[in-house]
Design a protein around this motif. Structure first.
Motif, mmCIF file in Angstrom:
data_model
loop_
_atom_site.group_PDB
_atom_site.id
_atom_site.type_symbol
_atom_site.label_atom_id
_atom_site.label_comp_id
_atom_site.label_asym_id
_atom_site.label_seq_id
_atom_site.Cartn_x
_atom_site.Cartn_y
_atom_site.Cartn_z
ATOM 1 N N PHE A 80 -10.963 21.334 41.460
ATOM 2 C CA PHE A 80 -10.992 20.144 42.307
ATOM 3 C C PHE A 80 -9.780 20.141 43.236
ATOM 4 O O PHE A 80 -9.885 19.823 44.409
ATOM 5 C CB PHE A 80 -11.013 18.891 41.442
ATOM 6 N N GLU A 126 -6.950 18.489 47.853
ATOM 7 C CA GLU A 126 -8.326 18.560 47.366
ATOM 8 C C GLU A 126 -9.001 19.783 47.940
ATOM 9 O O GLU A 126 -8.807 20.137 49.105
ATOM 10 C CB GLU A 126 -9.090 17.302 47.785
ATOM 11 N N PHE A 155 -15.042 22.405 46.828
ATOM 12 C CA PHE A 155 -15.327 22.170 45.414
ATOM 13 C C PHE A 155 -16.804 21.854 45.236
ATOM 14 O O PHE A 155 -17.338 20.951 45.875
ATOM 15 C CB PHE A 155 -14.475 21.009 44.918
#
Lengths: 729, 291
Positions: free
Chosen positions: A502, A525, A529
Motif C-alpha cells: 500500500f 501511497e 496498489f
C-alpha cells in the motif's frame, strides 16, 4: 375541562348522597329529627333529568352499601339509643355537620395548600367522599372512642355553626355524612384539629396508630407530581362511581392514568431551578454546536474545502468495518467524534487527519486525533523548545557556579538527547485529544525521548485530566499530557500497520540511503496498489508491514542513563547528529554494550511477521471477520502486544484503531525498575592513603641530613655567589 | 447483560470499545434463546467474551430461581453451539492460579506446568509435572471473576427505599433475600443521578465476604435489608473501580481496574443496567503500581 366536570360531579355526588340519605332515612325513620321531607324534594327534582343511564342501573347497591355501614357503625348505637343525644339538643341536629365538615375538609385542604396546587376547581365533596369510601374498609374497632370524640366535638364547638350557610342541600348532605364521617374523622383527620379530646378520652390503641401511620403515608405528597395517593384514590373511586364502567377492575390502570392526566398541574414555581441534570444539558449544548456546524458555513466554502483538501477521514466507513470486527464505539458516539473531527479540521490548517483511537481513563477518557499540519506548524512548539533548552542550560550553569578551590562534581547529567524535529520520527504527527466529542481539542506537546524512555519503565493509569502529575519511580519528566503523548508514540510505532504494497518509499529518498542527513523515512501511497486478497492477509502475517518508524530502545548502554528513545539515531558520543535508517518493531529492549555502534532497528515497511514474540505468544492475531460469509469478510488484525490495537483491511482499504487503557501487555506482572547502581567510592590508592607520622629518629636523621646538605649548600652558595657576583659585575 | 435486551445493552456498553460484530450478535440472539429453552433457565445472561490467541470464547450464564446460587456457565466459540462448563473445584482453582498468560482459544489445549515438589524421601527432591488443561483453568478463571468483581446495580436499594419493602425484608433479612430471586426486580426504577455517581450504590453480586469481617461499630450503621452484600466502595485496593458519567450524565459506566475489560453500565432513572466482560481473562496484578 376541570370546570365543566367538577360541578357535574358535585351534583352527582349530591344526588348519590341524597339517595343514600333517603334510603338511610327510610331505615332510620324512627329518629324523627333526621326526617326532613322538604329537603329531598329538590334533590329528587334535580335528579330526574340528570340521573344518567349508568347511575340508574347500578345505583341501588352503592348507596345502600354506603348506608349500611353507618347503620352498623356509629349510627347503630345512635338509633338504638337516641335518648341522650336527640332530646337534649333538638335544635342542634343540623348544626353538627358544620364542625364535622370543617374538621373533615380542613386537613385535606391544608394539605393542598402546603403541597402544591390549591385548586379552586377541586370539588369539596372529595375529601368527604373519600373518607366515606375509606371508611368502608376501616374496621370499626374504635367506635366507642369515636362516639366519645363525636360528642365532645359536638359539645365543644357549637359556635362553629355559623359557617354552614353554604346551601341547604349541602347542609343536608353533611348532616347525613356527619355520621358517616365522624369515624374516619376521629381516626385520623381529627387529630389535626381535635387532638386533645380525642387522644385523651379514648386510649389510642396500637391499631389506631397503625391506621394513622398508614393514612399519613397515603397523604404524603409526591415531590414530583404534587399528588398524594389518598387524593388520587379518592378521585379514582369518584370517577368510577360516577361513570360506572363495565369492568372497572380490568381498566383500573387506565382509570388511574386518566385521573392523573385530568389533573393538569402547573409546575411549581420555585426560586431556584433544579440543577441536578445540569451537566447533561451542558454537554448536550456543546454537542449541539457540532451538529450546527454545517449550517454556519456557506455552501461555497464547503465546496471549496472539499475540493481543496480531503483532510477529514471517513470515520463512519472505517467504523463500519471495525464493527464487523467487533470493535469500536457505538454508532452515535462515532458520529459525534466524526463531527468533532470535522470541527478540528475546520479550525486548524490540517492536511491529513485520522481518528487514532480512544484511551480510557479513570475519570474521563481521551479521544485522540492524529493530524498532519499543512505547512506552517504552530509557533507554540518553537517556544516550548526554547524554554526546554533554557531550562537545561540553566541547570548546567548552576553546577558550574562553585568555588574554585574545591573539586567540582565530575558527574554530568546524562546527555539529554534532543527531541526529533516536528514532522519527523516520533513527532511526525501531531495529536489532539479531547475528553468527549464537543469539548475543545487540546494539542499534545511533542514527545521528547526521555519521556518515551521513562514511559517504558512505568505503568500508570490515565486519569483523564491532562494536567495531572505522573508520580512514578523513575521520575517522569512531564505531566499526564506528556505521558499520554509518549504512550501514543509507542502504540503508534508498534501497531500501525498496512497491507504490503500500500505504501512505498518516496523516490527522492530511497530506502537504502541511510546516510542522508535529515532524510525522512518517508513513504507515499503506491498508486499501483492493486489490493491483496483478504484471505492472504489473514493467512500470512508477512502481508502486513509497519509504516511507522520503530522507536529505538536504549543504546549506548555504557553508562546507565544514556538513552535513546528516538526513531532516528542520535549519536550522543560524537555530538553530531547522524541520521540512520530505522525501521520499526515492537520496542523490545535491546541493550547493546557497544555504544559506538548505532542501534539499528528493523527498517520501515518491514513485515510484521518479523516482530518479536512475547514469551511464546505471537505478537499478532489475524482472523476473518465472518466465517459464515467469507467472500465479503474483511481481515482483522489484532495486536497481542498492545491489547486494544486493531487493524482491518478489506484488501483495498485499511485502517488502524486503538482503544484501551494504553498499556502494553506482558504475561509477567509489572516489575518496578531496579534502583540505579550505587556509585562506587574512589578506590583507595596512593592519593587517598597517607603515610604514618614521621618518628623522632626519622626527624633527627632528616635534620642531620638536612644540616649536611645545608653545609654543602652554603659552600656552594658562597661559590655561586661569587660566581654571580662575577657575573653581575 | 440480559440476553433479552442484548442489543440495547451492547449499545450502552459500547463506550469501552469492545462489542460484538453483527453476525455474532445475530447468532447470539438466536442461540441464547435456544439455550434458555433447552436448559430450562429462568434467565440467560450474556456474560462476555474472553479474547484468546486463536479464537475467542463467548460466555453465557444461565440463571435459575435463586439468583445468588452458583450459576451454570456455558461457553461457545462460534456463538451457536454452547457447551456447559463443569463447576470449578477448589483444587482446580489452586492449579490454575499458576498458569499465566493468555488463553489459546482451543478448549482442548493443555497447559503444561512443571512444578517442583519437594518430597522428603531420602533427601531426594522429586520433580513433578502437573498438567493443567485449559478448559479447567478457564472455568476457574471465570468463576473467580464472577465472584470477585461482578457488581449488580442494586435493584435492592432502590426497591427497598422506594417501595418500602424493607419492612417485609427486615423480618428475615438473610432468608428473605437469599431465597428470593431479585425480589422485585421489575420495580427497580433506576438510581437517581446523585446515587449513581457513588460507588457505594453498587454491590458485588455474591454472598458477602467482607461484610462479615466488619467491626461491630461499622455494622451498627448497616441496614440488614439493604446492606446484605459487599459494596464496591470497600474493595481492596481502594480505587479498583473507575466510575464515569458518559453521554452527558445519561449513562454511568463502571470499569473494573482489577479485571480490565469488565464494564458495568447503568442508565440512571431507567432500569437498564448490566455488565459485560471483554478481555484477556487475566487479573491486573499491577494495580497498585498503576494508580
Amino acid at each position: 375541562m376541570e370546570d365543566s366536570t367538577s360541578p357535574k360531579q358535585e351534583k352527582e355526588n349530591q344526588e348519590e348522597l341524597g339517595e343514600a340519605r333517603r334510603s338511610w332515612e327510610g331505615k332510620t325513620a324512627a329518629s324523627p329529627q333526621y326526617s326532613e321531607p322538604e329537603s329531598s324534594e329538590p334533590l329528587e327534582a334535580k335528579q330526574g333529568p340528570e340521573t344518567g343511564r349508568q347511575s340508574r342501573s347500578s345505583r341501588p347497591w352503592s348507596p345502600q352499601s354506603r348506608a349500611r355501614t353507618p347503620l352498623g357503625g356509629p349510627a347503630g348505637p345512635e338509633t338504638s339509643s337516641p335518648a341522650p343525644l336527640s332530646p337534649r339538643e333538638p335544635s342542634s341536629t343540623p348544626s353538627p355537620p358544620a364542625p364535622a365538615r370543617q374538621d373533615l375538609a380542613a386537613p385535606p385542604q391544608s394539605h393542598r395548600t402546603t403541597s402544591v396546587i390549591p385548586e379552586a376547581g377541586t370539588p369539596h365533596p372529595d375529601p368527604l367522599e373519600q373518607s366515606s369510601d375509606k371508611r368502608e374498609s376501616i374496621p370499626l374497632h374504635t367506635s366507642q372512642s369515636e362516639r366519645n370524640t363525636f360528642q365532645q366535638s359536638q359539645q365543644s364547638k357549637p359556635h362553629l355553626c355559623g359557617p354552614r350557610d353554604v346551601s341547604y342541600n349541602n347542609a343536608k348532605q353533611k348532616e347525613l355524612r356527619f355520621d358517616v364521617f365522624q369515624e374516619a374523622d376521629s381516626n385520623s383527620d381529627c387529630d389535626l384539629q381535635l387532638p386533645a379530646p380525642g387522644g385523651s378520652e379514648g386510649a389510642p390503641s396500637m391499631l389506631e396508630t397503625t391506621i394513622q401511620n398508614a393514612k399519613a403515608y397515603l397523604l404524603k405528597t409526591s415531590s414530583k407530581s404534587g399528588f398524594n395517593l389518598y387524593d388520587h384514590l379518592s378521585n379514582m373511586l369518584t370517577k368510577i362511581l360516577n361513570e360506572r364502567p363495565e369492568n372497572a377492575v380490568d381498566i383500573f390502570e387506565n382509570i388511574s392514568q386518566d385521573v392523573k392526566m385530568a389533573h393538569f398541574s402547573k409546575k411549581f414555581d420555585a426560586l431556584h431551578n433544579e440543577n441536578e441534570m445540569l451537566p447533561t444539558y451542558e454537554i448536550a449544548e456543546k454537542q449541539k454546536a457540532l451538529f450546527l456546524q454545517g449550517h454556519l458555513e456557506g455552501v461555497d466554502q464547503e465546496l471549496e474545502d472539499e475540493i481543496a483538501e480531503n483532510a477529514l477521514p471517513n470515520v463512519m466507513e472505517s467504523a463500519f468495518y471495525f464493527e464487523q470486527a467487533g470493535v469500536g464505539l457505538g454508532t452515535d458516539e462515532t458520529y459525534r467524534i466524526f463531527l468533532a473531527l470535522k470541527q478540528l479540521t475546520d479550525t486548524h490548517p490540517i492536511q491529513r487527519c485520522r481518528f487514532w483511537g480512544k484511551i480510557l481513563g479513570l475519570e474521563m477518557n481521551y479521544i485522540v486525533a492524529e493530524v498532519e499540519f499543512r505547512e506552517g506548524e504552530d509557533e507554540e512548539e518553537v517556544e516550548e523548545e526554547d524554554v526546554a533548552e533554557e531550562r537545561d542550560n540553566g541547570e548546567s550553569e548552576a553546577d558550574e557556579d562553585e568555588e574554585d578551590e574545591l573539586p567540582k562534581s565530575f558527574y554530568k547529567a546524562p546527555q539529554a538527547i534532543p527531541k526529533e524535529e516536528s514532522g519527523t520520527g516520533a513527532n511526525k504527527y501531531v495529536y489532539f485529544v479531547c475528553n468527549e466529542p464537543g469539548r475543545p481539542w487540546v494539542k499534545l506537546p511533542p514527545v521528547i525521548p526521555a519521556q518515551i524512555v521513562i514511559a517504558r519503565k512505568i505503568k500508570k493509569f490515565f486519569t483523564g485530566r491532562l494536567d495531572a502529575p505522573i508520580i512514578s519511580y523513575p521520575p517522569f519528566p512531564g505531566n499526564e499530557s506528556n505521558y499520554l503523548r509518549a504512550q501514543i508514540a509507542r502504540i503508534s510505532a508498534g501497531t500501525h500497520v498496512s497491507p504490503l504494497g500500500f505504501y512505498q518509499f518516496g523516490e527522492e529518498e530511497g530506502e537504502e540511503e541511510e546516510e542522508v542527513e535529515g532524510g525522512q523515512n518517508s513513504f507515499e501511497e503506491n498508486p499501483d496498489f492493486e489490493g491483496i486478497q483478504v484471505i492472504d492477509l489473514v493467512e500470512s502475517l508477512s502481508n502486513w508491514v509497519h509504516h511507522v518508524q520503530h522507536i529505538l530502545s536504549q543504546v549506548g548502554a555504557l553508562q546507565f542513563s544514556i538513552y535513546q528513545g528516538r526513531c532516528n539515531w542520535f549519536n550522543s558520543t560524537q555530538k553530531n547528529e547522524e541520521e540512520e535508517e530505522e525501521g520499526e518493531e515492537e520496542d523490545e529492549e535491546k541493550e547493546e554494550p557497544d555504544y559506538i555502534e548505532q542501534e539499528v532497528g528493523p527498517p520501515l515497511l518491514t513485515p510484521i511477521s518479523e516482530d518479536l514474540e512475547i514469551q511464546n505468544i505471537p505478537p499478532w492475531t489475524t482472523r476473518l471477520s465472518s466465517n459464515l460469509i467469507p467472500q465479503y469478510a474483511i481481515a482483522v488484525l489484532q495486536s497481542n502486544l498492545w491489547p486494544g490495537a486493531y487493524a482491518f483491511s478489506n484488501g483495498k482499504k485499511f485502517e488502524n484503531f486503538y482503544i484501551g487503557w494504553g498499556h502494553k501487555y506482558s504475561p509477567d506482572n509489572y516489575t518496578p525498575p531496579v534502583p540505579p547502581p550505587v556509585y562506587q567510592e574512589y578506590p583507595s590508592g596512593p592519593e587517598i592513603t597517607e603515610m604514618d607520622d614521621p618518628s623522632v629518629e626519622e626527624e633527627q636523621a632528616f635534620r642531620a641530613a638536612q644540616e649536611a646538605v645545608l653545609l654543602a649548600a652554603e659552600n656552594e652558595e658562597s661559590e655561586e655567589d661569587e660566581d654571580e657576583e662575577d657575573d653581575y659585575d | 447483560m440480559d440476553a433479552d435486551s442484548l442489543l440495547l445493552s451492547l449499545e450502552l456498553a459500547s463506550g469501552s470499545g469492545q462489542g460484538l460484530s453483527p453476525d455474532r450478535r445475530a447468532s447470539l440472539l438466536t442461540s441464547l434463546m435456544l439455550v434458555k429453552r433447552d436448559y430450562r433457565y429462568d434467565r440467560v445472561l450474556f456474560w462476555g467474551r474472553i479474547l484468546g490467541l486463536v479464537a475467542d470464547y463467548y460466555i453465557a450464564q444461565g440463571l435459575s430461581e435463586d439468583q445468588l446460587a452458583p450459576r451454570k456457565t456455558l461457553y461457545s466459540l462460534n456463538c451457536t453451539e454452547w457447551s456447559l462448563l463443569p463447576p470449578a473445584t477448589e483444587e482446580m482453582v489452586a492449579q490454575s492460579s499458576v498458569v499465566k498468560g493468555r488463553f489459546m482459544g482451543d478448549p482442548s489445549y493443555e497447559y503444561e506446568h512443571t512444578e517442583l515438589q519437594k518430597v522428603n524421601e531420602g533427601e531426594k527432591v522429586f520433580e513433578e509435572e502437573i498438567v493443567v488443561s485449559e478448559e479447567e483453568s478457564r472455568r476457574r478463571l471465570f468463576h473467580k471473576i464472577s465472584m470477585k468483581s461482578f457488581c449488580s446495580g442494586l435493584p435492592y436499594i432502590e426497591i427497598v427505599t422506594k417501595f418500602h419493602l424493607c419492612k417485609n425484608g427486615r423480618k428475615g433479612a438473610g432468608g428473605f433475600w437469599a431465597n428470593h430471586p431479585f425480589p422485585a426486580c421489575h420495580l427497580f426504577l433506576g438510581l437517581s443521578l446523585s446515587e449513581a455517581k457513588k460507588l457505594s450504590s453498587y454491590f458485588h453480586f455474591r454472598e458477602p465476604v467482607e461484610l462479615k469481617n466488619k467491626t461491630l461499630l461499622e455494622k451498627a450503621d448497616l441496614d440488614p435489608s439493604l446492606d446484605f452484600m459487599d459494596s464496591l466502595e470497600h474493595d481492596i485496593p481502594k480505587g479498583s473501580w473507575s466510575i464515569q458519567m458518559e453521554r452527558g450524565n445519561a449513562l454511568v459506566v463502571l470499569r473494573s481496574l482489577l479485571w480490565p475489560g469488565l464494564t458495568f453500565y447503568h442508565a440512571p432513572r431507567t432500569k437498564h443496567y448490566g455488565y459485560i466482560y471483554v478481555g484477556t481473562g487475566e487479573k491486573n496484578m499491577d494495580l497498585p503500581f498503576m494508580l
